[in-house]
Scaffold this active site. Structure first.
Site, PDB file in Angstrom:
ATOM      1  N   LYS A  13       0.829  -1.210   0.000  1.00 38.48           N
ATOM      2  CA  LYS A  13       0.000   0.000   0.000  1.00 38.48           C
ATOM      3  C   LYS A  13       0.867   1.265   0.000  1.00 38.48           C
ATOM      4  O   LYS A  13       0.605   2.208  -0.739  1.00 38.48           O
ATOM      5  CB  LYS A  13      -0.882  -0.042   1.248  1.00 38.48           C
ATOM      6  CG  LYS A  13      -1.938   1.001   1.341  1.00 38.48           C
ATOM      7  CD  LYS A  13      -2.982   0.579   2.369  1.00 38.48           C
ATOM      8  CE  LYS A  13      -2.383   0.351   3.751  1.00 38.48           C
ATOM      9  NZ  LYS A  13      -2.210   1.577   4.525  1.00 38.48           N
ATOM     10  N   ARG A  88     -10.623   3.923   9.487  1.00 37.58           N
ATOM     11  CA  ARG A  88     -10.419   2.568  10.024  1.00 37.58           C
ATOM     12  C   ARG A  88     -11.712   2.038  10.667  1.00 37.58           C
ATOM     13  O   ARG A  88     -11.761   0.856  11.008  1.00 37.58           O
ATOM     14  CB  ARG A  88      -9.330   2.569  11.113  1.00 37.58           C
ATOM     15  CG  ARG A  88      -7.941   2.865  10.642  1.00 37.58           C
ATOM     16  CD  ARG A  88      -7.168   1.573  10.360  1.00 37.58           C
ATOM     17  NE  ARG A  88      -5.954   1.407  11.122  1.00 37.58           N
ATOM     18  CZ  ARG A  88      -4.775   1.911  10.832  1.00 37.58           C
ATOM     19  NH1 ARG A  88      -4.631   2.718   9.811  1.00 37.58           N
ATOM     20  NH2 ARG A  88      -3.722   1.640  11.556  1.00 37.58           N
ATOM     21  N   ARG A 127      10.039 -11.556   4.024  1.00 32.59           N
ATOM     22  CA  ARG A 127      10.543 -10.246   4.417  1.00 32.59           C
ATOM     23  C   ARG A 127      11.072 -10.294   5.864  1.00 32.59           C
ATOM     24  O   ARG A 127      12.136  -9.783   6.151  1.00 32.59           O
ATOM     25  CB  ARG A 127       9.409  -9.216   4.293  1.00 32.59           C
ATOM     26  CG  ARG A 127       9.883  -7.798   4.370  1.00 32.59           C
ATOM     27  CD  ARG A 127       8.828  -6.851   3.845  1.00 32.59           C
ATOM     28  NE  ARG A 127       7.817  -6.575   4.857  1.00 32.59           N
ATOM     29  CZ  ARG A 127       6.771  -5.761   4.666  1.00 32.59           C
ATOM     30  NH1 ARG A 127       6.582  -5.187   3.512  1.00 32.59           N
ATOM     31  NH2 ARG A 127       5.909  -5.549   5.626  1.00 32.59           N
ATOM     32  N   ARG A 133      13.487 -10.497  11.384  1.00 33.89           N
ATOM     33  CA  ARG A 133      12.422 -10.201  12.350  1.00 33.89           C
ATOM     34  C   ARG A 133      11.778 -11.490  12.828  1.00 33.89           C
ATOM     35  O   ARG A 133      11.128 -12.201  12.059  1.00 33.89           O
ATOM     36  CB  ARG A 133      11.361  -9.304  11.720  1.00 33.89           C
ATOM     37  CG  ARG A 133      11.779  -7.853  11.709  1.00 33.89           C
ATOM     38  CD  ARG A 133      10.676  -6.996  11.165  1.00 33.89           C
ATOM     39  NE  ARG A 133       9.404  -7.212  11.879  1.00 33.89           N
ATOM     40  CZ  ARG A 133       8.388  -6.391  11.766  1.00 33.89           C
ATOM     41  NH1 ARG A 133       8.474  -5.331  11.019  1.00 33.89           N
ATOM     42  NH2 ARG A 133       7.274  -6.631  12.426  1.00 33.89           N
ATOM     43  N   ARG A 144      -2.826 -10.831  11.728  1.00 35.32           N
ATOM     44  CA  ARG A 144      -2.928  -9.412  11.331  1.00 35.32           C
ATOM     45  C   ARG A 144      -3.799  -9.256  10.090  1.00 35.32           C
ATOM     46  O   ARG A 144      -4.555  -8.309   9.971  1.00 35.32           O
ATOM     47  CB  ARG A 144      -1.529  -8.832  11.059  1.00 35.32           C
ATOM     48  CG  ARG A 144      -0.674  -8.683  12.300  1.00 35.32           C
ATOM     49  CD  ARG A 144       0.273  -7.489  12.218  1.00 35.32           C
ATOM     50  NE  ARG A 144       1.159  -7.523  11.067  1.00 35.32           N
ATOM     51  CZ  ARG A 144       2.430  -7.926  11.110  1.00 35.32           C
ATOM     52  NH1 ARG A 144       2.965  -8.314  12.252  1.00 35.32           N
ATOM     53  NH2 ARG A 144       3.170  -7.933  10.032  1.00 35.32           N
TER      54      ARG A 144
HETATM   55  P1  AMP Z   1      -0.364   2.616  10.880  1.00 36.20           P
HETATM   56  O1  AMP Z   1       0.968   3.284  10.665  1.00 36.20           O
HETATM   57  O2  AMP Z   1      -1.369   3.007   9.838  1.00 36.20           O
HETATM   58  O3  AMP Z   1      -0.247   1.126  11.037  1.00 36.20           O
HETATM   59  O4  AMP Z   1      -0.920   3.173  12.261  1.00 36.20           O
HETATM   60  C1  AMP Z   1      -0.244   3.000  13.464  1.00 36.20           C
HETATM   61  C2  AMP Z   1      -1.188   3.198  14.633  1.00 36.20           C
HETATM   62  O5  AMP Z   1      -1.730   4.511  14.599  1.00 36.20           O
HETATM   63  C3  AMP Z   1      -2.403   2.294  14.642  1.00 36.20           C
HETATM   64  O6  AMP Z   1      -2.135   1.064  15.249  1.00 36.20           O
HETATM   65  C4  AMP Z   1      -3.386   3.109  15.463  1.00 36.20           C
HETATM   66  O7  AMP Z   1      -3.100   3.021  16.855  1.00 36.20           O
HETATM   67  C5  AMP Z   1      -3.084   4.516  15.018  1.00 36.20           C
HETATM   68  N1  AMP Z   1      -3.921   4.910  13.863  1.00 36.20           N
HETATM   69  C6  AMP Z   1      -3.497   5.222  12.591  1.00 36.20           C
HETATM   70  N2  AMP Z   1      -4.542   5.536  11.801  1.00 36.20           N
HETATM   71  C7  AMP Z   1      -5.655   5.424  12.587  1.00 36.20           C
HETATM   72  C8  AMP Z   1      -7.047   5.583  12.361  1.00 36.20           C
HETATM   73  N3  AMP Z   1      -7.542   5.936  11.153  1.00 36.20           N
HETATM   74  N4  AMP Z   1      -7.891   5.374  13.407  1.00 36.20           N
HETATM   75  C9  AMP Z   1      -7.433   5.049  14.620  1.00 36.20           C
HETATM   76  N5  AMP Z   1      -6.130   4.850  14.896  1.00 36.20           N
HETATM   77  C10 AMP Z   1      -5.240   5.038  13.905  1.00 36.20           C
END
Ligand code: AMP
Length: 185
Positions: A13, A88, A127, A133, A144
């Site tokens: 993505k 989300r 990966r 990792r 996940r």
């Molecule tokens: P990401 O980098 O997109 O995996 O986001 C890392 C963390 O940020 C997630 O695990 C959430 O805790 C928080 N986060 C990012 N985007 C959102 C969203 N749209 N709604 C709620 N939490 C978010």
């Protein structure tokens, strides 16, 4: 051009978001990145969000909606934007809809990158192995993926019902996938 991009972990993505951003010369807004920089800046939002993020939980919807609203009204977003990692939850999708209506913005499309789960698991295992990792075991990775589909499928349906969802096969060469995305737009 105003877009959303969604896809399970490992589908590429981030890579595609960079390509689309460059192609349309629009702003790439990753809510995860925005929250991480708020944490770094030790802002009020950052301090509040850190607790949720460290626990692997979603940050409250109201926080995300106000972040996104502020970002998309900035002058640098006038040409358009690509939201990544948002919405989300259904509440975020509905709230975002209202914000868009108030700002007189129109969403052009919600891109959903899809891929066969086994293929993605194999890719992430490789990966994890390449980068040493140990937490990238097939079980954790599969978990996940399941969480992503469970949480995201109602959002996909939300955009599908509006005729905005564009399913794009996320497996293949980077350029090939970018071309598929551009074709459906
Ligand atoms: P990401 O980098 O997109 O995996 O986001 C890392 C963390 O940020 C997630 O695990 C959430 O805790 C928080 N986060 C990012 N985007 C959102 C969203 N749209 N709604 C709620 N939490 C978010």
């Amino acid at each position: 051009m105003k877009l959303l991009i969604m896809g399970p972990p490992g589908v590429g993505k981030g890579t595609q978001a960079k390509q689309i951003k460059a192609y349309f010369d629009i702003v790439h807004l990753s809510t995860g990145d925005i929250l991480r920089s708020e944490i770094e800046a030790q802002s009020k939002i950052g301090i509040e969000s850190k607790i949720y993020m460290n626990a692997g939980k979603l940050v409250p919807d109201d926080v995300l909606l106000s972040i996104v609203k502020e970002c998309i009204t900035k002058p640098n977003c006038a040409k358009g934007y690509l939201l990544d990692g948002f919405p989300r939850t259904i509440h975020q999708a509905e709230g975002f809809d209202k914000i868009m209506v108030n700002l007189d913005h129109t969403l052009d499309a919600a891109i959903s990158l899809t891929a066969n789960q086994d293929e993605l698991v194999n890719r992430l295992v490789k990966r994890g192995y390449d980068y040493g990792r140990s937490d990238d075991t097939p079980e954790i990775i599969r978990n996940r993926q399941n969480i992503y589909w469970e949480q995201t499928s109602p959002i996909l349906d939300f955009y599908r019902s509006k005729g905005l969802l564009k399913d794009v096969d996320g497996l293949g060469e980077i350029e090939e996938i970018t071309n598929r995305i551009l074709k459906v737009l």
